[in-house]
Design an enzyme around this catalytic site. Sequence first.
Site, mmCIF file in Angstrom:
data_model
loop_
_atom_site.group_PDB
_atom_site.id
_atom_site.type_symbol
_atom_site.label_atom_id
_atom_site.label_comp_id
_atom_site.label_asym_id
_atom_site.label_seq_id
_atom_site.Cartn_x
_atom_site.Cartn_y
_atom_site.Cartn_z
ATOM 1 C CG ASP A 346 -1.819 1.284 1.459
ATOM 2 O OD1 ASP A 346 -2.604 1.208 0.402
ATOM 3 O OD2 ASP A 346 -1.530 2.052 2.458
ATOM 4 C CD GLU A 382 -2.188 2.280 -3.258
ATOM 5 O OE1 GLU A 382 -3.425 2.398 -3.348
ATOM 6 O OE2 GLU A 382 -1.735 2.409 -2.256
#
Length: 699
Positions: A346, A382
């Site tokens: 993330d 990401e």
Amino acid sequence: MNLQFRPGYPTQLGARFDGEGTNFAVFSANAIQMDLCIFSAEGTRELARKALPERTGPIWHGYVPGLKPGTPYGFRAHGSYAPEQGHRFNPNKLLMDPYAREFRGNWTDHKATLGYDAASPGLDLSFDARDSAPYVAKSLISDPDLFNQIEERPEGDWSEALIYEAHPKGLTMEHPHIPEGVRGTYEGLTSDAMLEHLQNLGVDAIELLPVHSFLNDGFLLERGLRNYWGYNTIGFFAPEPRYFGAEGLAGFRNMVRRFHSAGIKVILDVVYNHTAEGDQRGPTLCYRGLDNASYYRLIGGQPRYYVNDTGCGNMLNISNSYVLRMVMDSLRFWVNQMGIDGFRFDLATTLGREDHGFDRNGGFFDALRQDPVLADVKLIAEPWDLGPGGYRVGDFPHEFAEWNDGFRDCVRKYWRGDAHSAQELGARLLGSADRFDRDGRRAWTSVNFVTSHDGFTLADTTSFNERHNLANGENGADGHHSNFSDNCGIEGNTNDPVILARRARRRRNLLATMFLSQGTPMLLAGDEIGNSQAGNNNAYCQDNSIGWINWAEADEELLEFVAKLSAFRKSNRLLRQTLFLHGQARSQDGLPDVEWSDLTDAPLGWRDPGLSSLCLTLRGSAEASDPDAENDCLFLVFHREETPADVTLPNTPEGFHWVRAIDTSATDMFEACEIGLEKFIVNWQSVVVLTLKPNGIET
């Protein structure tokens, strides 16, 4: 209880039981004393508190003979409470062991967990003397036998992957064929009904939203909500207990084994960019109290405040060698002891930030690159954060695949009819070589998706023009502003058969475009059955029927379509190439590996501002060391106009004929059908795929 210490050792961090006692080791470069606190079995009474006897460099350590697994404990760190200098030591706050694998008790949103007096006008500059122990979970000494190494893993490389992104609870909470007692648990994820569903879809890897232990945000609790997605990590070594079933912690490891037995890899969405302690107004639970100035990036010249490139209040300081070590130890733990096959990072740009900014050759990437344990796991970035220069799609090292939000946006724009989107679609269909074809990267680098957990579901992308997030308690102002969605004529639910048919075809077209593109497809759980979140495009706090998948209203026709689409992709290696395609001539037949044309078989007018339909002849890469056979090709048509059109077939090699394999507008969408020698009709807003077959071979 009288704690009797031996010096112990600093080499392994955390609490380590060796069969006769437990060694404790914890990092803090700026503390002046580190206390170990032992609690009663239920974790409610502090039985003993004593300073760890040894310090080796920045590691505080000590060994307690006879202390066994199952014992609750925590730390209290002494040092300077000087927020304006970056230090927030407060021994009144019981601190979690960063390496804890299990917890006893619960985390409570209570003002006693704050290091400062919330009633003071100076806020975080003040000092709070209340004991936080009653309001925090206690770390547990773990039985090492619970964490023996998991070695057997499914085979398969990136080029074969179909990733299925799912919430570990929401996937199963409303599934009628999963026993109620295991719904929403790790065990439920590998129930017979769920494994059958995933195998029917051809899923190779399930990507689970965060399962590292996490906290509910205080502001959500005040609204009667809770953190559902889990991007609020507190412990990087402990599975989140809210998903435990009857098997407890062992249920997680058994879940992984069952997935592996079914040939499905397990990828974890991990949040090493920030922690649940928030900004300077947040609680003191672990890292802030152990060594705030080491664990977090602080603003230069104003160390009272945190660098907030994550938008979550703080940012882990990965450039500190011991913080980096914690992250690497965590990754190795989940691979070796929990059997995990890969990670989706993330806000991964944060992990690559050095003092001078993002560095694709920075310490985190160097550490990953040289680690033999992590050399064979799947790594997905990401590739953005909220800091300066944070959007880094295409800039990660070759070991990583990357979420390609440009693919999502382009495909949505194309099918809703945006100008100039057809030109960009050409690049997205071929793996986004314009972004990723550098430094020897492979075509699987592009993780292609049309939806993810963050945003509209597929059904909502075709049913809503605006987000409907009032249930989140933020006056509908949260969530993405740019959804590139299209309600097809009416906002939300409708019984109009014309609009329903249009939405159904749009969903098929969006999915077909993803499955027919070079790269790695990622399917959001529930999209295959038309799951809706009632227009909520930010269901991070909706641990209820909004966020859970609605299996009762499953679109069985769409499910069958996705399963056949997945099977078609797996059976056609031309759709799963590892090398990028650039239209170069192939050595075996002199034909280009890619040819673009319009509906009349003329060269495509890329500069035409009204371009809306594309034809793509796809062959094996000209750069392949093991070239594909001659006459092995696919002909793909993407037609978004509102009226049918004639399509002129490309050159048909002698001895072959064209067969329709897919037509998203037909009632028999996957039924093979021979095509005439010159033309066929493509219906309004549809995708058609033709394959070459030798004459004399039945379709």
